[in-house]
Each structure stands twice: as C-alpha cells, then as structure tokens.
Write a protein that holds these residues in place. Structure first.
Motif, PDB file in Angstrom:
ATOM      1  N   ASP A 380     -25.705  33.155 -34.328  1.00 44.83           N
ATOM      2  CA  ASP A 380     -24.392  32.545 -34.068  1.00 44.83           C
ATOM      3  C   ASP A 380     -24.208  31.287 -34.927  1.00 44.83           C
ATOM      4  O   ASP A 380     -23.115  31.005 -35.422  1.00 44.83           O
ATOM      5  N   GLY A 404     -14.068  24.461 -33.956  1.00 46.03           N
ATOM      6  CA  GLY A 404     -14.652  24.350 -32.616  1.00 46.03           C
ATOM      7  C   GLY A 404     -13.963  25.294 -31.630  1.00 46.03           C
ATOM      8  O   GLY A 404     -14.607  25.934 -30.804  1.00 46.03           O
ATOM      9  N   GLN A 405     -12.622  25.375 -31.763  1.00 46.48           N
ATOM     10  CA  GLN A 405     -11.877  26.293 -30.864  1.00 46.48           C
ATOM     11  C   GLN A 405     -12.290  27.737 -31.103  1.00 46.48           C
ATOM     12  O   GLN A 405     -12.503  28.507 -30.174  1.00 46.48           O
ATOM     13  N   GLU A 406     -12.442  28.092 -32.377  1.00 46.58           N
ATOM     14  CA  GLU A 406     -12.794  29.479 -32.706  1.00 46.58           C
ATOM     15  C   GLU A 406     -14.171  29.834 -32.148  1.00 46.58           C
ATOM     16  O   GLU A 406     -14.385  30.944 -31.652  1.00 46.58           O
ATOM     17  N   PHE A 407     -15.105  28.879 -32.224  1.00 47.84           N
ATOM     18  CA  PHE A 407     -16.484  29.184 -31.785  1.00 47.84           C
ATOM     19  C   PHE A 407     -16.802  28.616 -30.396  1.00 47.84           C
ATOM     20  O   PHE A 407     -17.940  28.653 -29.953  1.00 47.84           O
ATOM     21  N   LYS A 408     -15.774  28.036 -29.740  1.00 52.22           N
ATOM     22  CA  LYS A 408     -15.903  27.538 -28.370  1.00 52.22           C
ATOM     23  C   LYS A 408     -17.036  26.526 -28.238  1.00 52.22           C
ATOM     24  O   LYS A 408     -17.947  26.685 -27.421  1.00 52.22           O
ATOM     25  N   LEU A 409     -16.993  25.517 -29.076  1.00 53.28           N
ATOM     26  CA  LEU A 409     -17.955  24.416 -28.984  1.00 53.28           C
ATOM     27  C   LEU A 409     -17.372  23.187 -29.670  1.00 53.28           C
ATOM     28  O   LEU A 409     -16.301  23.247 -30.282  1.00 53.28           O
ATOM     29  N   ASP A 410     -18.073  22.068 -29.549  1.00 55.18           N
ATOM     30  CA  ASP A 410     -17.657  20.836 -30.219  1.00 55.18           C
ATOM     31  C   ASP A 410     -18.242  20.876 -31.637  1.00 55.18           C
ATOM     32  O   ASP A 410     -19.430  20.585 -31.835  1.00 55.18           O
ATOM     33  N   HIS A 414     -21.870  19.769 -33.111  1.00 58.09           N
ATOM     34  CA  HIS A 414     -22.791  20.827 -33.538  1.00 58.09           C
ATOM     35  C   HIS A 414     -23.168  20.671 -35.018  1.00 58.09           C
ATOM     36  O   HIS A 414     -24.301  20.966 -35.422  1.00 58.09           O
TER      37      HIS A 414
END
Ligand code: SF4
Length: 460
Positions: A380, A404-410, A414
C-alpha cells in the motif's frame, strides 16, 4: 549560431540556471521514475506463478493494455551508447528471437481477457528498425493474433526509428502496419559531435524522414537529442536546436549524456577531457530551455518538450497526463506488459523484469516458462508513493490533501520523510510548499526526477 547570437537568445537577467552547482547537486543520474518502485528495487523473490496470477488479476482492473516490445539488435556502435544490445549486421540473427517473442506472447496472452483493448504499443531497443520489413510485419501480425491490436484513432502505437536504418519506404510500411507515432534518434546534427560519438547521420536523412512522416500524417513525431556530448558547445547545440526547431517536430527530448565508461564498454571510446564542463552544460541547458520556449514548446518535465498543440501539452494543461514505463502519455494509465529481453511489466499489483541476458531469456522460454527474473509485490505504501511521484512529475504539483483523501490517511504525516528530504531542493528554488500543496518551479521541472526521489522509500 555565434556566441553573441546565443547571448541574444537569453536576455541578461532572465537566466533560469544561475548556478551550475544546482545541477550538480540535484541532477546527477538517478532513476527517471517511469515507475515506482524502480527497476533497481526488483528482487528475485517473484516467480512465474506470481506473474501469471497478476496477469489474471489485472483483467479486473478495467484498464487498457500497454505492450512494450524490446528489439535488442543494432548494427551500429555509437560511443555514447548505454543500452544492452546485440551488435550485428545480420538480420537473420533476429529470427530465433522473434520466435521466442511469439512464445512469450502465447504464454502471457492466455491469462489475459481477449476483449481488453491494447491502447498503447511501443517498440524500443536496440534499434527496432534493424528488422527487415517482413520481420516487422511478422512481429506485428503475431502481436495482433495474440492480443488483438486496436485500430482506434486514439491508440498510441509508437516505434523508435534510427534514421540511418530507415527510408521513406520504411515509414510507409510502419504506417500500413498501424504505427501512428515515430520517435527519431538524432542526438546532435553537428558533424564534429557525430564524429566524436561515432554516429554519422547527415542532416538530410533526418529532414527527409520528417518531411515524409508529416506528409503521411503520422500523428506525432518525436526527436531525441542529447546534451553533454563530447565536442558539444553552447553554440553548437544552439545551432542544432535552430535546425531542429525548423523541422517542427511535435515532441522533443533532450537527455543528458552520463559518462560511465567503467560500466558501458562502448563509452570507453569517449575521453573525459572531451566532455563539456558543468558550467558549459548549464549554459547549454539554459540556451535550450530558452530557445524551445521561444519556439512555442512546453517543457513537460525533465527532458521532454512538446508543442502547445500536441496531446502531451494539452493533457498536462488539463491535469490528465500520465506516466508509465514508456514515459509520459496523454492516455489514461494502462496495465503494462513488457515482452523481450530485459522488458519490464507492471500490472495486477506486481512489477517484474525479464532477464537482461539474451541467453537466459531464451533458455527460460525454451523450457516453456514465462521469462520473469526479478520482481516485487507492491505494498500500500508503494502505491501511495507511486501516486505521489506520478502526480508530481505529471502535474508539476502535488496536492497532499487530495492524496490523503484518496488513500484515507494524513498524507503530510505519512510522507514526513519525503517532505524533510525535499528541504534542500526547496532552498535551491526547485520546489515551493504552500500549506498542503507542493509546486514545482520552472527550474524544478528540469530536475523533477530528483524531487521524485525524495518520495522513494526504497532508495539506498
Ligand atoms: S545508441 Fe542506438 S543506434 Fe547507437 S549503438 Fe546504441 S542502440 Fe545502437
């Protein structure tokens, strides 16, 4: 072009590359990030079974296919060459290789759904135009029989052409087969530079082919040039560019020559003291950037330039440019399958590479196996970083919030390591960060692969 005329090209005070040290600090070698992880990261920890599973998995991706075919043969001995190639005058030597290619196509295509469109096809080498017209037809027919080639107007079917091996009949034949893009290797039009790299290629050869390609209506014609070659000067490169601009190719690449005689035997024909200094190289790049901009070419990124009306420039302006194993493309990202010695593939969550040695490649196929030698299953984190690198290199900006929205994280947290590594480039004026957005500067476009390297968690 005289030194005075070159100075006129770059008005005082507008120089982009103020310090040759910036190029030295950020520009020396390194991967071009046509994929992440890069070919250097692949390990022997991937088997033929992994590749067949990936081919099957890729059918669900909804993506079209991009096929790359490597033709390793070449009848020339250019001193600057850094490619793995088989030097021969005998076209018959290609016959056993073409049979092995067909065997590879049979083994790979049986795992792919026939309905998938092959929207991209690229023949590289070596010199694909080493092949006879009959051999080219045979190879094209076999590709069609195994994968079902496309005749869509929007397909991108390109081939690398060495003007010394091609004439108007070659171009007509390529067009009849279905190629619609040509990439012509020119390097430099100055006879002194051509002599220094053992590549005599009269300008008229290139001009005739370009005229014919334009007449035949090839959709896009690319010319490959190089800077930093022995005997090249700022003035001589400017003269070459002046002539090339007059030929009006839709795309141009201007790659740096990297002198590594300890690794590439043919480069031992070039003496280090014949090469332009770092300061001269900076001057050449400055001249090239200025002349190409004045002639209406958009600097897409790194060594790639395209006319404003070319599909690459339009796709970049719309934020729809993509980057795959064969470089920039105006088409949507594809699943990529490489055929032939040393060919790379990327699909179904893995990246693989065929053997670099012709003998190993042929032995694997003769034993009835797909010739995968190295590879990697993508994590990932690889996918996130690959996406960041592709957007940065295509859009010349990166929106960390959207990533971040696409991969659902900050994404900022990261990629903290990458953002820290970008600090020296920020200080040197290659990139700016405003809140959640990175913006590549005009100078940074030239060195965007170095900016991409900051996101490479696998770099040693
Ligand atoms: S640069 Fe191209 S034409 Fe020259 S030796 Fe290498 S593969 Fe052959």
């Amino acid at each position: 072009m005289t030194a005075r005329a070159v100075a006129d090209v770059i008005p005082r005070g507008t120089a982009l590359i103020r310090d040759a040290g910036v190029l030295r600090r950020h520009g020396a070698g390194g991967p071009h990030y046509t994929s992440y992880p890069t070919a250097n990261d692949l390990t022997t920890d991937v088997s033929e079974r992994d590749l067949t599973a990936a081919l099957q998995r890729s059918n669900a991706s909804g993506r079209n296919l991009s096929l790359y075919v490597h033709v390793p043969f070449c009848r020339h001995r250019c001193h600057h060459c850094a490619r793995t190639r088989v030097t021969t005058e005998t076209t018959r030597r290609a016959e056993p290789y073409l049979s092995r290619l067909d065997r590879e196509m049979v083994l790979a295509s049986r795992h792919l759904e026939r309905a998938r469109e092959v929207s991209q096809l690229h023949w590289g080498g070596g010199t694909p135009t080493f092949l006879t017209l009959d051999q080219m037809s045979d190879l094209f027919d076999r590709l069609d029989a195994r994968f079902g080639l496309s005749n869509s107007r929007d397909r991108d079917y390109s081939i690398k052409v060495d003007p010394r091996d091609a004439d108007v009949f070659t171009l007509r034949h390529l067009q009849a087969l279905g190629f619609n893009r040509l990439s012509l290797s020119v390097l430099d039009l100055d006879p002194r530079v051509q002599r220094a790299i053992n590549r005599y290629q009269p300008r008229v050869l290139t001009e005739q082919l370009i005229d014919e390609a334009h007449r035949l209506g090839f959709r896009s014609l690319g010319l490959e040039l190089m800077h930093g070659l022995p005997g090249q000067t700022q003035e001589s490169l400017a003269e070459t560019l002046e002539q090339v601009i007059a030929m009006a190719p839709a795309r141009l690449s201007l790659s740096p020559y990297t002198h590594r005689p300890e690794r590439f035997v043919s480069q031992r024909g070039i003496r280090a003291d014949e090469l332009p200094s770092a300061t001269e190289q900076a001057g050449m790049l400055e001249t090239a950037l200025s002349m190409l901009a004045n002639a209406g070419y958009v600097h897409i990124g790194m060594e790639t330039f395209a006319r404003q009306d070319d599909s690459l420039a339009k796709a970049q302006a719309r934020g729809q440019l993509s980057r795959g194993l064969n470089g920039y493309s105006a088409l949507a990202p594809c699943d990529e399958l490489g055929l032939g010695v040393g060919a790379l593939s990327r699909l179904g969550g893995i990246a693989t590479r065929n053997p670099m040695s012709l003998g190993d490649y042929e032995r694997r196929l003769d034993a009835g196996h797909l010739p995968v030698e190295r590879g990697l299953r993508l994590t990932d984190d690889d996918r996130l970083r690959a996406c960041a690198i592709e957007r940065l290199m295509c859009d010349m900006s990166l929106d960390l919030g959207a990533l971040g929205q696409e991969f659902k994280l900050d994404a900022s947290a990261h990629l903290h390591d990458a953002l820290t590594r970008l600090a020296p480039a920020e200080q040197d004026g290659l990139v700016r960060r405003v809140d959640q957005r990175l913006k590549v500067t005009p100078l940074g476009r030239l060195l965007v692969h170095h900016l991409a390297a900051a996101f490479d968690a696998r770099a040693g």
